[in-house]
Every structure is written in structure tokens, then in C-alpha cells.
Scaffold this motif. Structure first.
Motif, PDB file in Angstrom:
ATOM      1  N   THR A 235       0.826  -1.208   0.000  1.00  0.00           N
ATOM      2  CA  THR A 235       0.000   0.000   0.000  1.00  0.00           C
ATOM      3  C   THR A 235       0.859   1.256   0.000  1.00  0.00           C
ATOM      4  N   HIS A 236       1.918   1.266   0.800  1.00  0.00           N
ATOM      5  CA  HIS A 236       2.766   2.444   0.889  1.00  0.00           C
ATOM      6  C   HIS A 236       3.553   2.672  -0.397  1.00  0.00           C
ATOM      7  N   ALA A 237       3.984   1.589  -1.028  1.00  0.00           N
ATOM      8  CA  ALA A 237       4.726   1.729  -2.278  1.00  0.00           C
ATOM      9  C   ALA A 237       3.843   2.261  -3.401  1.00  0.00           C
ATOM     10  N   VAL A 238       2.625   1.754  -3.495  1.00  0.00           N
ATOM     11  CA  VAL A 238       1.750   2.140  -4.597  1.00  0.00           C
ATOM     12  C   VAL A 238       1.170   3.545  -4.406  1.00  0.00           C
ATOM     13  N   SER A 239       1.190   4.051  -3.176  1.00  0.00           N
ATOM     14  CA  SER A 239       0.559   5.343  -2.904  1.00  0.00           C
ATOM     15  C   SER A 239       1.559   6.452  -2.599  1.00  0.00           C
ATOM     16  N   ASN A 240       2.841   6.157  -2.732  1.00  0.00           N
ATOM     17  CA  ASN A 240       3.870   7.158  -2.450  1.00  0.00           C
ATOM     18  C   ASN A 240       4.945   7.151  -3.533  1.00  0.00           C
ATOM     19  N   GLU A 241       5.527   8.308  -3.767  1.00  0.00           N
ATOM     20  CA  GLU A 241       6.735   8.355  -4.572  1.00  0.00           C
ATOM     21  C   GLU A 241       7.891   7.839  -3.727  1.00  0.00           C
ATOM     22  N   GLY A 242       8.952   7.443  -4.377  1.00  0.00           N
ATOM     23  CA  GLY A 242      10.103   6.936  -3.649  1.00  0.00           C
ATOM     24  C   GLY A 242      10.368   5.481  -3.992  1.00  0.00           C
ATOM     25  N   TYR A 243      11.297   4.888  -3.261  1.00  0.00           N
ATOM     26  CA  TYR A 243      11.725   3.517  -3.528  1.00  0.00           C
ATOM     27  C   TYR A 243      11.548   2.701  -2.251  1.00  0.00           C
ATOM     28  N   PHE A 244      10.888   1.566  -2.373  1.00  0.00           N
ATOM     29  CA  PHE A 244      10.513   0.754  -1.217  1.00  0.00           C
ATOM     30  C   PHE A 244      11.150  -0.633  -1.320  1.00  0.00           C
ATOM     31  N   VAL A 245      11.644  -1.114  -0.183  1.00  0.00           N
ATOM     32  CA  VAL A 245      12.292  -2.427  -0.093  1.00  0.00           C
ATOM     33  C   VAL A 245      11.757  -3.127   1.146  1.00  0.00           C
ATOM     34  N   GLY A 246      11.564  -4.438   1.054  1.00  0.00           N
ATOM     35  CA  GLY A 246      11.135  -5.191   2.226  1.00  0.00           C
ATOM     36  C   GLY A 246      11.680  -6.598   2.207  1.00  0.00           C
ATOM     37  N   THR A 247      11.801  -7.180   3.388  1.00  0.00           N
ATOM     38  CA  THR A 247      12.191  -8.585   3.491  1.00  0.00           C
ATOM     39  C   THR A 247      11.340  -9.272   4.543  1.00  0.00           C
ATOM     40  N   ASP A 248      11.187 -10.588   4.383  1.00  0.00           N
ATOM     41  CA  ASP A 248      10.483 -11.394   5.376  1.00  0.00           C
ATOM     42  C   ASP A 248      11.054 -12.796   5.365  1.00  0.00           C
ATOM     43  N   PHE A 249      11.124 -13.425   6.551  1.00  0.00           N
ATOM     44  CA  PHE A 249      11.638 -14.796   6.670  1.00  0.00           C
ATOM     45  C   PHE A 249      10.750 -15.800   5.939  1.00  0.00           C
ATOM     46  N   ASN A 250       9.454 -15.541   5.933  1.00  0.00           N
ATOM     47  CA  ASN A 250       8.476 -16.529   5.490  1.00  0.00           C
ATOM     48  C   ASN A 250       8.310 -16.476   3.974  1.00  0.00           C
ATOM     49  N   GLU A 251       8.745 -17.527   3.295  1.00  0.00           N
ATOM     50  CA  GLU A 251       8.725 -17.526   1.833  1.00  0.00           C
ATOM     51  C   GLU A 251       7.307 -17.502   1.276  1.00  0.00           C
ATOM     52  N   ASN A 252       6.344 -18.112   1.976  1.00  0.00           N
ATOM     53  CA  ASN A 252       4.949 -18.065   1.524  1.00  0.00           C
ATOM     54  C   ASN A 252       4.433 -16.630   1.518  1.00  0.00           C
ATOM     55  N   GLN A 253       4.776 -15.889   2.555  1.00  0.00           N
ATOM     56  CA  GLN A 253       4.336 -14.504   2.639  1.00  0.00           C
ATOM     57  C   GLN A 253       4.982 -13.662   1.547  1.00  0.00           C
ATOM     58  N   VAL A 254       6.251 -13.909   1.282  1.00  0.00           N
ATOM     59  CA  VAL A 254       6.948 -13.166   0.223  1.00  0.00           C
ATOM     60  C   VAL A 254       6.340 -13.481  -1.131  1.00  0.00           C
ATOM     61  N   ALA A 255       6.041 -14.757  -1.392  1.00  0.00           N
ATOM     62  CA  ALA A 255       5.425 -15.147  -2.660  1.00  0.00           C
ATOM     63  C   ALA A 255       4.061 -14.484  -2.832  1.00  0.00           C
ATOM     64  N   PHE A 256       3.286 -14.419  -1.755  1.00  0.00           N
ATOM     65  CA  PHE A 256       1.975 -13.770  -1.787  1.00  0.00           C
ATOM     66  C   PHE A 256       2.119 -12.297  -2.153  1.00  0.00           C
ATOM     67  N   ALA A 257       3.052 -11.612  -1.485  1.00  0.00           N
ATOM     68  CA  ALA A 257       3.255 -10.187  -1.740  1.00  0.00           C
ATOM     69  C   ALA A 257       3.799  -9.945  -3.148  1.00  0.00           C
ATOM     70  N   LYS A 258       4.720 -10.803  -3.603  1.00  0.00           N
ATOM     71  CA  LYS A 258       5.280 -10.639  -4.947  1.00  0.00           C
ATOM     72  C   LYS A 258       4.210 -10.817  -6.018  1.00  0.00           C
ATOM     73  N   ASN A 259       3.306 -11.745  -5.803  1.00  0.00           N
ATOM     74  CA  ASN A 259       2.227 -11.972  -6.760  1.00  0.00           C
ATOM     75  C   ASN A 259       1.358 -10.716  -6.916  1.00  0.00           C
ATOM     76  N   ILE A 260       1.018 -10.099  -5.795  1.00  0.00           N
ATOM     77  CA  ILE A 260       0.233  -8.867  -5.846  1.00  0.00           C
ATOM     78  C   ILE A 260       1.035  -7.752  -6.505  1.00  0.00           C
ATOM     79  N   CYS A 261       2.305  -7.664  -6.163  1.00  0.00           N
ATOM     80  CA  CYS A 261       3.184  -6.636  -6.728  1.00  0.00           C
ATOM     81  C   CYS A 261       3.237  -6.745  -8.252  1.00  0.00           C
ATOM     82  N   GLU A 262       3.357  -7.967  -8.740  1.00  0.00           N
ATOM     83  CA  GLU A 262       3.419  -8.191 -10.191  1.00  0.00           C
ATOM     84  C   GLU A 262       2.089  -7.880 -10.854  1.00  0.00           C
ATOM     85  N   GLN A 263       0.987  -8.320 -10.249  1.00  0.00           N
ATOM     86  CA  GLN A 263      -0.325  -8.074 -10.837  1.00  0.00           C
ATOM     87  C   GLN A 263      -0.661  -6.577 -10.861  1.00  0.00           C
ATOM     88  N   ALA A 264      -0.259  -5.875  -9.807  1.00  0.00           N
ATOM     89  CA  ALA A 264      -0.548  -4.442  -9.725  1.00  0.00           C
ATOM     90  C   ALA A 264       0.491  -3.594 -10.457  1.00  0.00           C
TER      91      ALA A 264
END
Length: 249
Positions: free
Chosen positions: A55-84
Motif C-alpha cells: 500500500t505504501h509503495a503504490v501510494s507514495n513516490e520513492g523507492y521501497f524495499v522489504g524482506t520477510d523470513f516466510n517464503e509463503n508470505q513473500v510469494a503472496f506479496a510478490k504476486n500482488i506486486c506483479e499483478q498491480a
């Protein structure tokens, strides 16, 4: 499955936290008498399902980076990132140690690595001391001058009322090999009701009442992880000061 004590067998709740929105952080800085942060190179450590970061990346200018231990959560977020088609966001499935090493290699290769915002919501008290030190190293090395760190954590003395209940939850979970909180709460409530006027038992019953309707995944992460670090504000302030960060309420 656990990574350095942090539960990975269960995804975290899919929640949005407005308090780590860069504009909200800047507003609070203004209220506290500080200049807002102009640039928006933003890093979130432990982004969960990614709802806030996306939400913060899509609604703000700038460059956003994130990490998470849980690969399922990362895959979920990446899928949304790609679709959007969010182009100003990079997501990693790195541990904090891996992320630190990644940033150091990038810097050694001549890439500019630095952040105006570094945020971590909740996870500071759910990881072990080694990871807390790694978090501090990331802040020391990659927070830009004039940047801001947002860190939330379970704080003493207020959170102390849950310590005894959490201890029983975890012991029962290990003994019965279960993460079913209906069972865990039922056993713990029965135990506390043996002496309900005891102050300690009152706190246990209050903790059960507070979390009886909480999401199962939240309860797992909050109460069953191996690391459950409860500092005073002064402890965290001193730790952050060692990393060159002044901590404010």
C-alpha cells in the motif's frame, strides 16, 4: 518450523498498519518538533503478508524495499506486486543476516544503498538477540543521515501482565504438541480458576479474555515463538543509541 525461534509454519495475519506509513511518520515527527524526512527510500524488516508495504509503495513516490523470513508470505506479496505492476518496490525472502550481507555486497560493488525510513512493526520482540543485533547493524550501516527508524515492540511494564499466561500457553503447547488455542486457553483458564482471586491468576484470566477472539495465527506468533523479548523503553533507547539512533516515544 521456526527460524531462530520465529515461527514460519504459520503465516501472519494479513493486516495494514497505518503507523508505518511514511507520511504518518512525518506527521508525528512534526508534532514532536522534528523536521519531516524529505526523501522516501524506505525499508521494512519483516513485512508479513505485505499489505502495509504494498500500500505504501503504490501510494507514495520513492523507492521501497522489504524482506520477510516466510517464503509463503513473500510469494503472496510478490504476486500482488506483479499483478498491480508496482515498479518502485523490491521484495526479498531474506533473513536479516542475509539482507545485511546483500546490502554490504551491493555497496562493495559500488551501488548506493541507504534508507530514509527503516521500519519494523512487532518483530523486534519476536526474534532472538543475534537477530536484534543484526537489525541494529542494518540501521547503523544503512540508515541515511537525518533518517528515521520506527520500531514497535511489547514493552515493560505494561506487557508484564501477559508473561505468566504466555509461559503456561507455551508449556502446554509443547507438552501436548498442539497449537490449538481453544485447547490452550481452556487448560490455562481451568488452571487459573483454581485460585481466581490470586493476582497472578487474575492477570492470566485477563490475558485469555483479551485474546480469546484474536486470530489464531496472531496468537501463535505472539505466544508460541521461542523468543519473547520484553524490554523497557529505556533498554531499547540505550540499544538504539548504540546504533546512532535517538529513540523517542
Amino acid at each position: 518450523m521456526k527460524y531462530d525461534g520465529y515461527i514460519q509454519s504459520s503465516d501472519y495475519e494479513d493486516l495494514y498498519f497505518d503507523v508505518i506509513q511514511p507520511n504518518i511518520i512525518n506527521l508525528n515527527l512534526l508534532f514532536a518538533g522534528f523536521k519531516p524526512v524529505k526523501n522516501k527510500h524506505y525499508l521494512e524488516l519483516g513485512f508479513g503478508m505485505g499489505r502495509s508495504l504494498l500500500t505504501h509503495a503504490v501510494s507514495n513516490e520513492g523507492y521501497f524495499v522489504g524482506t520477510d523470513f516466510n517464503e509463503n508470505q513473500v510469494a503472496f506479496a510478490k504476486n500482488i506486486c506483479e499483478q498491480a505492476k508496482i515498479s518502485n518496490l523490491t521484495l526479498y525472502a531474506d533473513s536479516f543476516k542475509q539482507l545485511l550481507e546483500r546490502f554490504r555486497k551491493m555497496k562493495a560493488n559500488g551501488e548506493e544503498v541507504g534508507f530514509d525510513f527503516i521500519v519494523l512493526h512487532g518483530i523486534y520482540c519476536w526474534v532472538n538477540e543475534e537477530n536484534r543485533q543484526i537489525i541494529l547493524s542494518i540501521i547503523k550501516e544503512f540508515l541515511r543521515e537525518g533518517g528515521v527508524v520506527y520500531v514497535s515492540y511489547n514493552c515493560l511494564p505494561g506487557r508484564s501482565v501477559s508473561m505468566d499466561a504466555r509461559h503456561i500457553f507455551k508449556l502446554y503447547s509443547q507438552k501436548e504438541n498442539t497449537d490449538n488455542f481453544d485447547e490452550i486457553f481452556s487448560f490455562t483458564q481451568e488452571f487459573a480458576n483454581l485460585e481466581p482471586e490470586n493476582t497472578l491468576h487474575k492477570n492470566i484470566l485477563a490475558t485469555i479474555d483479551t485474546h480469546r477472539h484474536s486470530h489464531h495465527n496472531y496468537c501463535m506468533h505472539e505466544f508460541l515463538c521461542d523468543s519473547w523479548y520484553l524490554p523497557y523503553f529505556s533498554d531499547v533507547a540505550e540499544t538504539m543509541r548504540g546504533g546512532g539512533v535517538e529513540l523517542y516515544l
